[in-house]
Design a protein around this motif. Structure first.
Motif, PDB file in Angstrom:
ATOM      1  N   CYS A  48      10.913  33.188 -15.575  1.00 51.38           N
ATOM      2  CA  CYS A  48       9.838  32.205 -15.700  1.00 51.38           C
ATOM      3  C   CYS A  48       8.861  32.604 -16.800  1.00 51.38           C
ATOM      4  CB  CYS A  48       9.093  32.069 -14.368  1.00 51.38           C
ATOM      5  SG  CYS A  48      10.108  31.447 -13.026  1.00 51.38           S
ATOM      6  N   VAL A  49       8.537  33.902 -16.841  1.00 54.30           N
ATOM      7  CA  VAL A  49       7.611  34.401 -17.864  1.00 54.30           C
ATOM      8  C   VAL A  49       8.293  34.402 -19.232  1.00 54.30           C
ATOM      9  CG1 VAL A  49       6.143  36.333 -18.564  1.00 54.30           C
ATOM     10  CG2 VAL A  49       6.471  35.817 -16.130  1.00 54.30           C
ATOM     11  N   VAL A  50       9.568  34.801 -19.263  1.00 52.23           N
ATOM     12  CA  VAL A  50      10.313  34.825 -20.524  1.00 52.23           C
ATOM     13  C   VAL A  50      10.397  33.425 -21.116  1.00 52.23           C
ATOM     14  CG1 VAL A  50      12.586  35.238 -21.546  1.00 52.23           C
ATOM     15  CG2 VAL A  50      11.653  36.863 -19.888  1.00 52.23           C
ATOM     16  N   LEU A  51      10.670  32.427 -20.292  1.00 55.54           N
ATOM     17  CA  LEU A  51      10.756  31.047 -20.761  1.00 55.54           C
ATOM     18  C   LEU A  51       9.447  30.602 -21.406  1.00 55.54           C
ATOM     19  CD1 LEU A  51      12.598  29.405 -17.732  1.00 55.54           C
ATOM     20  CD2 LEU A  51      13.549  29.797 -20.003  1.00 55.54           C
ATOM     21  N   PHE A  52       8.350  31.003 -20.791  1.00 54.96           N
ATOM     22  CA  PHE A  52       7.046  30.615 -21.315  1.00 54.96           C
ATOM     23  C   PHE A  52       6.748  31.324 -22.639  1.00 54.96           C
ATOM     24  CE2 PHE A  52       2.469  31.351 -21.699  1.00 54.96           C
ATOM     25  CZ  PHE A  52       1.989  30.050 -21.650  1.00 54.96           C
ATOM     26  N   LEU A  53       6.988  32.631 -22.685  1.00 54.53           N
ATOM     27  CA  LEU A  53       6.680  33.400 -23.895  1.00 54.53           C
ATOM     28  C   LEU A  53       7.576  32.999 -25.058  1.00 54.53           C
ATOM     29  CD1 LEU A  53       6.147  36.958 -22.365  1.00 54.53           C
ATOM     30  CD2 LEU A  53       4.406  35.296 -23.062  1.00 54.53           C
ATOM     31  N   ALA A  54       8.805  32.570 -24.762  1.00 48.65           N
ATOM     32  CA  ALA A  54       9.742  32.215 -25.829  1.00 48.65           C
ATOM     33  C   ALA A  54       9.277  30.978 -26.596  1.00 48.65           C
ATOM     34  CB  ALA A  54      11.134  31.961 -25.241  1.00 48.65           C
ATOM     35  N   GLU A  55       8.434  30.162 -25.992  1.00 49.83           N
ATOM     36  CA  GLU A  55       7.937  28.951 -26.644  1.00 49.83           C
ATOM     37  C   GLU A  55       6.499  29.193 -27.130  1.00 49.83           C
ATOM     38  OE1 GLU A  55       8.519  25.093 -28.053  1.00 49.83           O
ATOM     39  OE2 GLU A  55       9.942  26.489 -27.131  1.00 49.83           O
ATOM     40  N   ASP A  56       6.318  30.252 -27.925  1.00 48.09           N
ATOM     41  CA  ASP A  56       5.002  30.608 -28.467  1.00 48.09           C
ATOM     42  C   ASP A  56       3.956  30.712 -27.360  1.00 48.09           C
ATOM     43  OD1 ASP A  56       3.171  31.307 -30.454  1.00 48.09           O
ATOM     44  OD2 ASP A  56       2.531  29.222 -30.742  1.00 48.09           O
ATOM     45  N   GLY A  57       4.355  31.361 -26.246  1.00 52.42           N
ATOM     46  CA  GLY A  57       3.447  31.475 -25.117  1.00 52.42           C
ATOM     47  C   GLY A  57       2.196  32.265 -25.436  1.00 52.42           C
ATOM     48  N   LEU A  58       2.333  33.348 -26.207  1.00 49.44           N
ATOM     49  CA  LEU A  58       1.171  34.173 -26.534  1.00 49.44           C
ATOM     50  C   LEU A  58       0.169  33.394 -27.381  1.00 49.44           C
ATOM     51  CD1 LEU A  58       2.820  37.642 -27.302  1.00 49.44           C
ATOM     52  CD2 LEU A  58       1.535  36.970 -25.266  1.00 49.44           C
ATOM     53  N   GLY A  59       0.662  32.450 -28.197  1.00 48.86           N
ATOM     54  CA  GLY A  59      -0.226  31.662 -29.039  1.00 48.86           C
ATOM     55  C   GLY A  59      -1.137  30.747 -28.243  1.00 48.86           C
ATOM     56  N   ARG A  60      -0.814  30.522 -26.966  1.00 47.60           N
ATOM     57  CA  ARG A  60      -1.648  29.644 -26.140  1.00 47.60           C
ATOM     58  C   ARG A  60      -2.938  30.339 -25.693  1.00 47.60           C
ATOM     59  NH1 ARG A  60       1.623  25.250 -23.026  1.00 47.60           N
ATOM     60  NH2 ARG A  60       3.610  25.207 -24.131  1.00 47.60           N
ATOM     61  N   PHE A  61      -2.981  31.667 -25.830  1.00 49.88           N
ATOM     62  CA  PHE A  61      -4.170  32.403 -25.410  1.00 49.88           C
ATOM     63  C   PHE A  61      -5.161  32.494 -26.576  1.00 49.88           C
ATOM     64  CE2 PHE A  61      -0.905  33.700 -22.454  1.00 49.88           C
ATOM     65  CZ  PHE A  61      -1.574  33.789 -21.237  1.00 49.88           C
ATOM     66  N   SER A  62      -5.546  31.352 -27.102  1.00 49.77           N
ATOM     67  CA  SER A  62      -6.425  31.311 -28.275  1.00 49.77           C
ATOM     68  C   SER A  62      -7.880  31.042 -27.909  1.00 49.77           C
ATOM     69  CB  SER A  62      -5.933  30.237 -29.257  1.00 49.77           C
ATOM     70  OG  SER A  62      -5.852  28.977 -28.601  1.00 49.77           O
ATOM     71  N   ASN A  63      -8.127  30.380 -26.800  1.00 48.06           N
ATOM     72  CA  ASN A  63      -9.497  30.139 -26.346  1.00 48.06           C
ATOM     73  C   ASN A  63      -9.490  30.079 -24.830  1.00 48.06           C
ATOM     74  OD1 ASN A  63      -8.994  27.261 -25.500  1.00 48.06           O
ATOM     75  ND2 ASN A  63      -8.587  27.061 -27.706  1.00 48.06           N
ATOM     76  N   LEU A  64     -10.665  29.948 -24.220  1.00 49.65           N
ATOM     77  CA  LEU A  64     -10.766  29.988 -22.757  1.00 49.65           C
ATOM     78  C   LEU A  64      -9.975  28.857 -22.108  1.00 49.65           C
ATOM     79  CD1 LEU A  64     -11.903  31.213 -20.206  1.00 49.65           C
ATOM     80  CD2 LEU A  64     -13.976  29.812 -20.516  1.00 49.65           C
ATOM     81  N   GLY A  65     -10.110  27.641 -22.611  1.00 48.87           N
ATOM     82  CA  GLY A  65      -9.426  26.504 -22.010  1.00 48.87           C
ATOM     83  C   GLY A  65      -7.917  26.643 -22.049  1.00 48.87           C
ATOM     84  N   SER A  66      -7.377  26.967 -23.225  1.00 56.94           N
ATOM     85  CA  SER A  66      -5.916  27.093 -23.353  1.00 56.94           C
ATOM     86  C   SER A  66      -5.408  28.323 -22.608  1.00 56.94           C
ATOM     87  CB  SER A  66      -5.515  27.147 -24.826  1.00 56.94           C
ATOM     88  OG  SER A  66      -6.099  28.267 -25.466  1.00 56.94           O
ATOM     89  N   SER A  67      -6.233  29.387 -22.523  1.00 54.44           N
ATOM     90  CA  SER A  67      -5.824  30.586 -21.790  1.00 54.44           C
ATOM     91  C   SER A  67      -5.698  30.297 -20.299  1.00 54.44           C
ATOM     92  CB  SER A  67      -6.833  31.719 -22.005  1.00 54.44           C
ATOM     93  OG  SER A  67      -6.866  32.116 -23.357  1.00 54.44           O
ATOM     94  N   LEU A  68      -6.688  29.581 -19.754  1.00 55.12           N
ATOM     95  CA  LEU A  68      -6.606  29.198 -18.340  1.00 55.12           C
ATOM     96  C   LEU A  68      -5.393  28.312 -18.089  1.00 55.12           C
ATOM     97  CD1 LEU A  68     -10.348  28.402 -17.520  1.00 55.12           C
ATOM     98  CD2 LEU A  68      -9.026  30.386 -16.778  1.00 55.12           C
ATOM     99  N   THR A  69      -5.131  27.408 -19.002  1.00 50.97           N
ATOM    100  CA  THR A  69      -3.963  26.530 -18.863  1.00 50.97           C
ATOM    101  C   THR A  69      -2.669  27.333 -18.897  1.00 50.97           C
ATOM    102  OG1 THR A  69      -5.170  24.733 -19.948  1.00 50.97           O
ATOM    103  CG2 THR A  69      -2.781  24.528 -19.823  1.00 50.97           C
TER     104      THR A  69
END
Length: 470
Positions: A48-69
């Motif tokens: 589940c985590v691998v699937l998320f990270l493979a789709e630029d998952g780390l790039g989603r942690f750019s601000n508070l809103g997207s990080s919470l999402t």
């Protein structure tokens, strides 16, 4: 205090005795299967985590809103995966059932349920708050916006609400107030909850968009889980019931508050039932057909004979006393690993209380052992609650087992009667540390016996339990 019946060594029906090397090899195979099954479960969670990270998952942690999402999405994926694992544990897949056994599968089911609730809660809150921060509106307005976008979000909310109903019904206090049939029916609703939640996974998440390999992965595991439920919970029981044509043959008294239901049918010995296993029984009679009862067999099956012994503990079991000969029966099973085939050595101790005596009687009949290798201990408050005692006496005499019956009120903090309060478990079960211990009965009784056995040196791998609780 108690009565002791010791039977001298004798030939055991001409049958070969259990081979210690074969039993030890079987125990190692089961351990390896258990490790492999557990590893597969953890791997699916990691995916589940691998699937998320493979789709630029780390790039989603750019601000508070997207990080919470992002955290909410991961929580939702892992919670959904845990829910699918729960469904597989309850799908009665033979490999899973034979590897884990009911006690461990039930414990895992409960632990996964805790994460499902927590994970879905984190998913709902974090995603909603995250979206609201990114859109610059309140979370209530965000909820209204999502509600108005389409039916998939509405279905997801309905699925979440349904799961909360299932969870509340699982709380111990609530379970004790609900009949088994009602509790079982409520849990069937969990299947509907999964179905309601599926659409929003694919329509509201870019991670599982059309053409994404992550989408194909999730469709595959959903199909596998659904197929397992369809095949093993519905199709196999239907085919089994039609093939063996099981009907009630007779209902006979088995004690002051117990009775035996005898069945007839076709090739019942080919059901593959071992002593100690249980089946789910559904009696196709007026007012009873929608009830499903988990009863253990109380005798080894014959070609055209099968039997369960039931204690009257409520309205549902009381109604079965009026079953008429010829009533058709549908069955699921056999299930469970509380059988002689699970032992790791030649010595066995069969300890039971109350109606838990009945599967012990079936194990005693089914097991192959040398005279003197088995001790049977039956525990009850009154002599009338030593169900099937005459049958067990005859089996012990024929097969060379030692029989001990203990009656009377329990000693404080122990499972034996007050008159035997000073009797250590090692006196009742010689070489308890080198014996496979089978314990069946109420949860409190089992916990007490197991605690004393562990204190006397018995290892957990040699302790087999079957709790008569739901």
């Amino acid at each position: 205090m108690s009565s002791f019946t010791t039977v001298p060594a004798a030939t055991v029906d001409g049958q070969p005795w259990a081979d210690s090397v074969h039993l030890a090899r079987g125990a190692r195979v089961r351990r390896l299967r258990s490790v492999a099954l557990t590893a597969t479960g953890w791997l699916s969670m990691a995916m589940c985590v691998v699937l998320f990270l493979a789709e630029d998952g780390l790039g989603r942690f750019s601000n508070l809103g997207s990080s919470l999402t992002a955290v909410g999405i991961i929580a939702g994926l892992t919670a959904t995966n845990a829910l699918l694992l729960m469904l597989l544990l309850s799908a009665r897949v033979p490999f899973i059932d034979k590897t884990l056994g009911q006690p461990r599968a039930t414990a895992l089911h409960s632990k996964l349920g805790d994460w499902v609730v927590a994970g879905l809660g984190v998913h709902a809150v974090f995603v909603l708050v995250g979206y609201s921060l990114m859109d610059g509106i309140s979370w209530l307005d965000e909820f209204g916006l999502l509600w108005g976008e389409g039916t998939d979000f509405i279905l997801a909310v309905a699925g979440m609400t349904t799961l909360l109903v299932v969870v509340l019904s699982s709380i111990v206090a609530a379970r004790r107030r609900l009949p088994y049939e009602v509790w079982h029916a409520i849990h069937l609703v969990s299947y509907a909850a999964v179905g309601l939640s599926i659409p929003h996974m694919f329509s509201m998440s870019g991670l599982l968009a059309q053409g994404a390999w992550q989408r194909a992965y999730w469709i595959a595991i959903l199909v596998v889980t659904g197929a397992a439920l369809l095949v093993f919970r519905f199709l196999v029981p239907l085919v089994t019931s039609l093939r063996h044509q099981i009907r009630v043959a007779a209902v006979r008294t088995a004690g002051p508050d117990a009775y035996s239901i005898e069945f007839t049918g076709r090739s019942l010995d080919r059901l593959g039932i071992q002593g100690g296993q249980y089946l789910h029984w559904r009696f196709l009679a007026k007012g009873l057909w929608w009830h499903q009862h988990p009863f253990s067999v109380s005798a080894a099956p014959r070609r055209d004979q099968l039997r369960v012994t039931v204690r009257t503990l409520g309205r549902g079991t009381a109604q079965l006393q009026g079953l008429r000969p010829g009533t058709r029966v549908m069955v699921e099973g056999p299930y469970g690993t509380f059988t002689a085939s699970r032992r790791t050595g030649r010595r066995m101790a069969l300890v039971a209380a109350g109606i838990g005596i009945t599967p012990i009687r079936a194990i005693l009949e089914d097991a192959r052992f040398a005279p003197g290798d088995v001790t049977v201990i039956l525990r009850s408050s009154t002599p009338g609650e030593l169900y099937l005692l005459d049958e067990i006496k005859r089996l012990c005499q024929r097969k060379g087992a030692r029989l001990i019956s203990l009656t009377g009120q329990r000693a404080p903090g122990r499972w034996v009667p007050a008159t035997a309060a000073e009797t250590p478990i090692g006196e009742l079960i010689p070489n308890v540390a080198d014996t496979d211990l089978y314990v069946c009965g109420p949860a409190g009784f089992i916990d007490s016996v197991v605690a004393e056995a562990r204190a006397a040196g018995a290892s957990s791998g040699r302790i087999h339990t079957e709790k008569y609780d739901w």
